[in-house]
Structures are given as structure tokens and as C-alpha cells.
Enzyme design. Structure first.
Site, PDB file in Angstrom:
ATOM      1  N   THR A 104       3.627  -6.451   5.626  1.00  0.00           N
ATOM      2  CA  THR A 104       4.687  -6.055   6.549  1.00  0.00           C
ATOM      3  C   THR A 104       4.958  -7.099   7.623  1.00  0.00           C
ATOM      4  O   THR A 104       6.050  -7.141   8.180  1.00  0.00           O
ATOM      5  CB  THR A 104       4.288  -4.744   7.247  1.00  0.00           C
ATOM      6  OG1 THR A 104       2.940  -4.911   7.720  1.00  0.00           O
ATOM      7  CG2 THR A 104       4.320  -3.584   6.282  1.00  0.00           C
ATOM      8  N   GLU A 158       8.656   2.644   8.147  1.00  0.00           N
ATOM      9  CA  GLU A 158       9.058   3.720   7.256  1.00  0.00           C
ATOM     10  C   GLU A 158      10.500   4.187   7.359  1.00  0.00           C
ATOM     11  O   GLU A 158      11.052   4.736   6.402  1.00  0.00           O
ATOM     12  CB  GLU A 158       8.099   4.907   7.449  1.00  0.00           C
ATOM     13  CG  GLU A 158       6.772   4.629   6.768  1.00  0.00           C
ATOM     14  CD  GLU A 158       5.610   5.445   7.300  1.00  0.00           C
ATOM     15  OE1 GLU A 158       5.299   5.300   8.501  1.00  0.00           O
ATOM     16  OE2 GLU A 158       5.030   6.207   6.532  1.00  0.00           O
ATOM     17  N   ILE A 186      12.589  -4.997  18.792  1.00  0.00           N
ATOM     18  CA  ILE A 186      12.251  -5.575  17.496  1.00  0.00           C
ATOM     19  C   ILE A 186      11.466  -6.864  17.763  1.00  0.00           C
ATOM     20  O   ILE A 186      12.008  -7.835  18.290  1.00  0.00           O
ATOM     21  CB  ILE A 186      13.530  -5.842  16.676  1.00  0.00           C
ATOM     22  CG1 ILE A 186      14.293  -4.529  16.448  1.00  0.00           C
ATOM     23  CG2 ILE A 186      13.183  -6.509  15.348  1.00  0.00           C
ATOM     24  CD1 ILE A 186      13.512  -3.413  15.756  1.00  0.00           C
ATOM     25  N   GLY A 241       0.839  -1.198   0.000  1.00  0.00           N
ATOM     26  CA  GLY A 241       0.000   0.000   0.000  1.00  0.00           C
ATOM     27  C   GLY A 241       0.874   1.248   0.000  1.00  0.00           C
ATOM     28  O   GLY A 241       0.731   2.127  -0.827  1.00  0.00           O
TER      29      GLY A 241
HETATM   30 MO1  MOS Z   1       2.367   4.976   5.227  1.00  0.00          MO
HETATM   31  S1  MOS Z   1       2.756   6.456   3.855  1.00  0.00           S
HETATM   32  O1  MOS Z   1       1.913   5.917   6.552  1.00  0.00           O
HETATM   33  O2  MOS Z   1       1.154   4.055   4.534  1.00  0.00           O
END
Ligand code: MOS
Length: 753
Positions: free
Chosen positions: A483, A720, A644, A254
Site C-alpha cells: 500500500t 478501503e 493525503i 493481503g
Molecule cells: Mo483489511 S479487510 O482491514 O485487511
């Protein structure tokens, strides 16, 4: 027992993805794959001008075309949104309503105004996809064209100061006096950097199947944010949110473009309503470029001043970025600059130019990604001017506390990341002189850059069901974009309940489950993880309460602190021969399940500490002197991102971010034809992303970081930060290799020759 007890330590292990097998065998069902009876297919009609008005739209040929069930345009679309008098129609945008801009109604097909090329102006519904696609071509549109405003560079005079940014940061921020700071400097940098429009390009394009049953709507949707889509669609169709169910079990990426509802969601819903059948709408790859947003183009002037010893006296980061005509979207490009380094004088300013282009939206680390490219390039330029090693320059300016908020760091491992990274990368082998390292006709360069991203957490709910067979079901609306959400939540639940991960099943991606924020802002692990941990602890407490007063139990009379769970068995800490499994306890009590549902919220700690992840990128490039071709030959990323939960999925996230950073540095750019305002390279043949041959061995590691402040799990989130700064490391390596500073991305061979 404390929350993290559980003796199997399921969390923190590099567990394989629980959904891996389903994905590779085709068993994972994506939005467009839900079997639906009596399904009709919808195809979007897009505008072929960027600015103006529809003067005539002739759908007669399309309507007569074989298999066509309906054609919906502004002429016959239902009225959407809340009030009359709203003149805005453009695709994704909406201008009315307060509150969360992400839940504002999407007023598609409401009038004749066109504000960008590719705006959705109609939808054709037919028995088959081919029939719908053919008929969509038969819709004849006549326009009154106006000259579109699509160039940021040529329209800087239109730049305005926005009222607010995407995040709560003032458009202009800073401290001290920048002019004074520059005056005091021994060395200055004043350069402008440019990043282009980029597109998310997830593997799975956006898709929705809309099914009405009476006044209830089900959307099988490729979404990062089921609750968000539910709210926006409810606001747009003016129906109660509880009448809408959004399901998104698996998502093929996404990166921000599936975070909020988009106009195709609305078109699918109104199409299904119109033809009284379920309707599937899948955007084509080309339509993705104009339907789900982009990363905005940015121009960034960086001014730095420093004393001879490297101490910064001034940092100015002045940003001009694009927004769209109908709705404001202003990226917080300077957010990282504000808190990154120590300096008494700083100015961070955001300006925006409205363009006739699809509304920009969030894209992997919006703000920090373009912003840190510029800042970290500027820092590199400063290092050369000072004659100070670029790793050292960053360490010299590492602030002891958040200089913007005047708060202590919850934890900050930038210096460790830089030092460990430099050691591992062999930074000492770097000859500091540009264009000094060579192998045959290849110029070799090393580059470094810092990374940062906030450790976000949002309120989220979750439910835990301990079943009488000892299995555990965890339910939470959350989504998994690929993810690893399913996997880490399995691990968190297993740890909190003291059972093996195989006993746990996680259900996500459905608005019928306890609500959460969408997957974005790297807050998934912290927000969903905390909620799952809290509800598992609550469920476990209910089971403990069952044995404590039960004369039939060997554990009777023991306090919480006297017991622990091992391999699904609650035992006395003193005497582990005394113990019972969840299964035994529930069965004896004739319980089918023990259920706990919890809403988990951050406490006020975020007001007392500044919470961020940090990292350091190291890139080695080999540049063909004759061809100007840049190859990244080695890359290392070292990150401090709290606990982690799963080193394997977390490393994959970082590698993905770095791949994208390399793409940003060398390949990615959406090209706009300024005459017509369309994206020229709106396909994966011509929009270049890195492929396997472009990517070297990428090494990723995490520094040990125990942060008790961010949240009880100690998790900062890793979605991110991998991309932030990665492009700057490559750009800095290119300069080191060649002595040539390319300040506009991507660094294609023509710019190097
Ligand atoms: Mo991310 S740009 O917060 O899906």
C-alpha cells in the site's frame, strides 16, 4: 515549532515508493524467500468432505515415502490452546478464551470433527517440497460423512440473530418506526440484492518459515499483522509471546486474508518442532481458497420510502449472511447504511446462517463493500421511481450530522465529491431515460454511487533514532501490504524532523520493533503515521534541548518557537545564518544517536465527532446487445479522505479498490458445489478477476479536506474506501444502459441476455 513544521513539506508529495526499486529488482525479501539452512518443507493435507468425522487416517505409506521426515495428524499432534474439553478443530476457528476474537487459539488437528471442505487435517514434512507434496497424497483418510449445510438460500430457516458483529454495532439498530415511515412515503422500493462468496486472492500466497532455537520461535510470515500473529501463536502453543518473533518485511497483498494468524502458521510451527529443523510451509493457490477465509455471501433486502421531493421517510436494510459452524464471524454489512443518509425511520438488521464452509473473514472493506452495493443500488432504483437525478437524490438526503450517533461530522465531503465528480465525468450528457443512449450495437449507461468508510485510528508505538551522521532510522512493527506504508512513514518522519526523505530509513514488519495494530481497517496511515510523527517530534525535542543550554552552540538560549529545521539544519527563525545540523550537534555531544520511543493514542475526539471518509463513483458502461457483455469504458472516483500523505500511493489504493469493485460487479464469484461443499473454481483460471483488458482508464481525485479532528496529521486513511460503492456504480450504469436491473452479483452476460 509545531509538529507539521519542517520546511520541506515531504508529506503530501507524490513521492515514488521507497521500496519500489527493491521490489522490481527482486531485492525485497518475501516470507517464503528467507534463506534458511537445513530447511524442510511442509505440505498441508486437507479434508475432502465438508461435514462429518474422520474414522480412520492411515499415514503409513506417506511416512515410508522418500524424504519424508514426519506426518502430523490429530493422532499425534501436540495439544494446543488453553483448556481441555474443547471439541473444535476446524482450521481457522477457535471458540475459547475471551478478549479479542482475533487472538484466540487456533485448534488445528485436535480431533476428528470436520466442519468444512478443505479443513486442515494433517501436515507432511519432507526434505523437498516435491517429496512432501507426493507423500501428502498418500495419506489415506476414511470419513463418516454427513450432509453439509452450504447453501444460504436453502437454509434461511436456520438464520439466527447474532449476539455481536465484527465491529461494535448492535445486530439490530435504527431509530423511529420503519412501518410508519413507509406508510408516509409517496414512493417505495423493496428489493433484495445478493453478493456471492468471494476470495482475496493476493498475488503472494500465504507462507511461513518456522525456525525454533531452543524454546524461541521465529516465524517469517506473509502477514498484515505481526503482533497479532505473535499473540495468537503464543496462545495456541501456550508459550510466552516474547518467545516468538514474527517477521514480515514485504507482503504481496493481503486484503484481510493475512490479518490474523491462520492454521498454516500453527502447522509450520509444530512441524518445525517435530522434525527439529526449520520448516517452510507455502499454501498453494488452491489451498488459499479453503485456508485463509473468504468474503461471506450476503442476501440483503432494502426497503426505501421517500416523499415526492426525494426526502427519505424510511430506510430498512435487512441482511442475512453466512457464518461458519465453529466460530462466529458476522460482517457488519449494514454499518454504512446507518449513517449514510438523513431519515427519521431506519432499521438495520443482521442475521446469520452457519454454513459448512471455511470461516469467512475480513476482506477489503468488510461490511461496507457488500452493504453499500445494496444500499446504493436501492437509492438508484428510488431515483428512477421518483424521477429525480441519482446525484441529486443523494445530495437531498445528505445529513448535516451523523444521524445514528447524533454527533457532528469531523468532516464530510460527500456533496463535493458528487458535484465535482458529476462535472468532471460529464454527467449532464446523460439522458436520464434508461436504454436511451446507444452507439451502434452498444448500449451506453452512466451510473453513480456513494462511498463511505470510517476513519479509524488505533494506538501504536514507534521509535525514532537520529544518528550522528544525520541520518534517521524509524522503527515500527507495522506492515506494508504493498500500500505504501514504508513510503508514507518516510515522508511523515522527514517532515517532522525537517530532513530530506533520502536521509530517512524506515524499518517495519518485525515484532522486535515497537508494537502496532496490524495493517487493516484503513487505519495504517492514521495509526502508524501519528506514532511516527510523535516519536520524531520527541526526538527532535531532545536535540533542541541539547543546544538550548549549550554555550558552544549559536542557538543557545533560543526557545522551541524561535527555531525551525530546514534541510536537516536547525536554524534560528530570526537569523538563519545561526544554525547547526543534527550531525554537528550529536557529534559535539559525543552522541551516537538520539532516540525517542512513543506510544501514540487517539485522544477522546472520536467521542465528539463522527469520523468517516466519503466518496463518489461514476461509471460508464458499453454493453454489447447481442452478447450481453459489459465493458466498463470510463470510471471516475472522487474522494474526501482527509489529508493525503502521498497522492501517488493514495491514488493507487483507490484505483486498486475500483478495479476490485469492477471485478465484484462483473467477474468475481466463488462457486460452491452444494453436493460436496467444495469450491469448484478454486484457481485463478476459473475464479475470474479483472485483467488489464477489462479495465478502462480509471481517474481518481481527492477533494481538499482539512480535518483537524481525526488526528493531528489530519489523515483519514485510504486503504478501503476505493472499493465501497464501486460495484453499485457499475450496476447502476448497467441498468441505465439496458433498463434491466440485475440484483445478484456478478452481472455475467447470461443474466443480461
Ligand atoms: Mo483489511 S479487510 O482491514 O485487511
Amino acid at each position: 515549532m509545531n509538529a507539521n513544521q519542517g520546511n520541506n513539506q515531504a508529506a503530501g508529495k507524490p513521492m515514488n515508493r521507497v521500496d519500489g526499486r527493491l521490489k522490481v529488482t527482486g531485492g525485497a525479501r518475501y516470507a517464503a524467500e528467507f534463506p534458511t539452512e537445513n530447511l524442510a518443507h511442509a505440505v498441508v493435507v486437507e479434508s475432502t468432505i465438508a461435514r462429518g468425522r474422520i474414522t480412520k487416517i492411515d499415514t503409513s505409506a506417506a511416512e515410508k515415502s522418500p524424504g519424508v521426515l514426519a506426518v502430523i495428524t490429530h493422532l499425534n499432534a501436540p495439544k494446543l490452546g488453553q483448556s481441555s474439553g474443547n471439541r473444535n478443530t476446524s482450521g481457522e476457528q477457535a471458540v475459547e478464551g475471551g478478549g479479542d476474537p482475533f487472538s484466540k487459539p487456533i485448534l488445528v488437528l485436535q480431533d476428528t470433527t470436520i466442519t468444512f471442505y478443505g479443513q486442515h487435517i494433517g501436515v507432511v514434512i519432507a526434505e523437498t517440497l516435491e517429496q512432501a507434496r507426493y507423500a501428502a497424497d498418500l495419506v489415506k483418510v476414511t470419513y463418516a460423512k454427513e450432509t453439509p449445510v452450504v447453501s444460504l438460500e436453502k437454509n434461511l430457516a436456520r438464520a439466527y440473530k447474532p449476539e455481536k458483529l465484527l465491529i461494535p454495532l448492535e445486530p439490530d439498530s435504527g431509530r423511529g418506526d420503519i412501518n410508519q415511515g413507509l406508510k408516509e412515503a409517496d414512493v417505495q422500493v423493496d428489493e433484495t440484492y445478493s453478493t456471492p462468496v468471494e476470495h482475496h486472492n493476493p498475488m503472494e500466497s500465504s507462507a511461513t518459515i518456522a525456525v525454533w532455537q531452543g524454546d524461541r520461535l521465529t516465524l517469517y510470515d506473509a502477514s498484515q499483522n505481526v503482533n497479532g500473529v505473535q499473540t495468537t501463536v503464543a496462545n495456541t502453543l501456550r508459550i510466552p509471546p516474547q518467545n516468538i518473533q514474527v517477521i514480515s518485511h514485504y507482503v504481496g497483498g493481503g486484503f484481510g486474508c493475512k490479518f490474523r494468524a491462520k492454521s498454516h502458521n500453527i502447522l509450520a510451527a509444530i512441524a518445525a518442532q517435530r522434525v527439529k529443523r526449520p520448516v517452510k510451509l507455502v499454501l498453494t493457490r488452491q489451498q488459499m481458497f479453503t485456508s485463509v477465509g473468504c468474503r461471506p455471501h450476503s442476501l440483503q433486502r432494502i426497503r426505501l420510502g421517500a416523499k415526492k421531493d426525494g426526502k427519505l421517510t424510511a430506510v430498512a436494510h435487512e441482511i442475512t449472511t453466512q457464518t461458519d459452524i465453529a466460530r462466529e464471524f458476522i460482517e457488519h454489512v449494514g454499518a454504512g447504511t446507518n449513517m449514510m443518509y438523513s431519515t427519521p425511520n431506519i432499521l438495520v438488521a443482521h442475521r446469520a446462517v452457519p454454513l459448512n464452509m471455511v470461516a469467512p473473514t475480513i476482506m477489503r472493506a468488510p461490511g461496507e463493500t457488500p452493504g453499500m452495493y445494496a444500499l446504493e443500488s436501492g437509492m438508484d432504483e428510488l431515483a428512477y421511481k421518483l424521477g429525480i437525478d441519482p446525484v441529486e437524490l443523494r445530495i437531498i438526503n445528505d445529513p448535516p450530522q451523523d444521524p445514528e450517533k447524533n454527533l457532528p461530522w469531523s468532516s464530510r465531503s460527500l456533496v463535493q465529491c458528487l458535484q465535482q465528480g458529476a462535472k468532471r465525468f460529464g454527467w449532464e450528457r446523460r439522458n436520464p431515460k434508461p436504454r436511451s443512449m446507444q452507439e451502434g450495437r452498444y448500449l451506453i449507461g452512466y451510473g453513480v454511487a456513494s462511498a463511505t468508510y470510517p476513519a479509524n485510528r488505533r494506538p501504536a508505538s514507534a521509535r525514532t533514532r537520529i544518528l550522528s551522521d544525520g541520518k534517521v532510522l524509524v522503527q515500527i512493527a507495522a506492515t506494508d501490504l504493498g500500500t505504501g506504508t514504508y513510503t508514507i512513514l518516510t515522508q511523515v518522519a522527514a517532515e517532522a524532523l525537517g530532513v530530506s526523505p533520502e536521509q530517512v530509513r524506515v524499518e517495519i514488519g518485525d515484532t522486535q520493533l515497537p508494537p502496532t495494530p496490524g495493517s487493516g481497517g484503513s487505519w495504517g496511515a492514521a495509526s502508524y503515521g501519528s506514532a511516527v510523527q510523535d516519536c520524531c517530534v520527541a526526538a527532535r525535542a531532545k536535540v533542541l534541548a541539547l543546544v538550548q543550554k549549550d554555550t558552544r552552540s549559536s542557538l543557545k538560549g533560543l526557545s522551541d518557537g524561535d527555531m525551525e529545521v530546514r534541510a536537516g539544519r536547525i536554524v534560528s527563525k530570526q537569523d538563519s545564518s545561526k544554525g547547526e545540523t543534527y550531525q554537528q550537534i550529536l557529534t559535539r555531544n559525543n552522541l551516537k544517536e538520539v532516540v525517542a520511543e512513543v506510544e501514540s493514542k487517539p485522544d477522546g475526539t472520536a467521542k465528539k465527532y463522527s469520523m468517516h471518509s466519503f466518496g463518489a463513483h461514476f461509471a460508464e458502461v458499453r454493453i454489447d446487445q447481442d452478447l450481453g457483455e459489459v465493458r466498463v469504458s470510463r470510471f471516475l472516483g472522487v474522494f474526501g479522505a482527509g489529508r493525503i500523505l502521498n497522492p501517488k500511493t493514495a491514488a493507487s489504493q483507490m484505483i486498486g479498490g475500483i478495479v476490485w469493485g469492477i471485478g465484484m460487479a462483473l467477474h468475481e464469484e466463488t462457486v460452491i458445489d452444494e453436493r460436496y461443499g467444495h469450491f469448484v473454481n478454486h484457481n485463478l483460471g476459473e475464479y475470474h478477476v479483472p485483467v488489464n483488458a477489462d479495465i478502462p482508464n480509471i481517474e481518481v481525485s481527492f477533494v481538499e479536506e482539512k480535518d483537524p479532528h481525526v488526528n493531528p496529521l489530519g489523515v483519514k486513511g485510504v486503504g478501503e474506501i476505493g472499493i465501497v460503492g464501486a460495484a453499485a456504480a457499475v450496476a447502476n450504469a448497467v441498468y441505465h444502459a439496458t433498463g434491466k436491473r440485475i440484483r445478484d452479483l456478478p452481472m455475467t452476460p447470461d443474466k443480461l441476455l
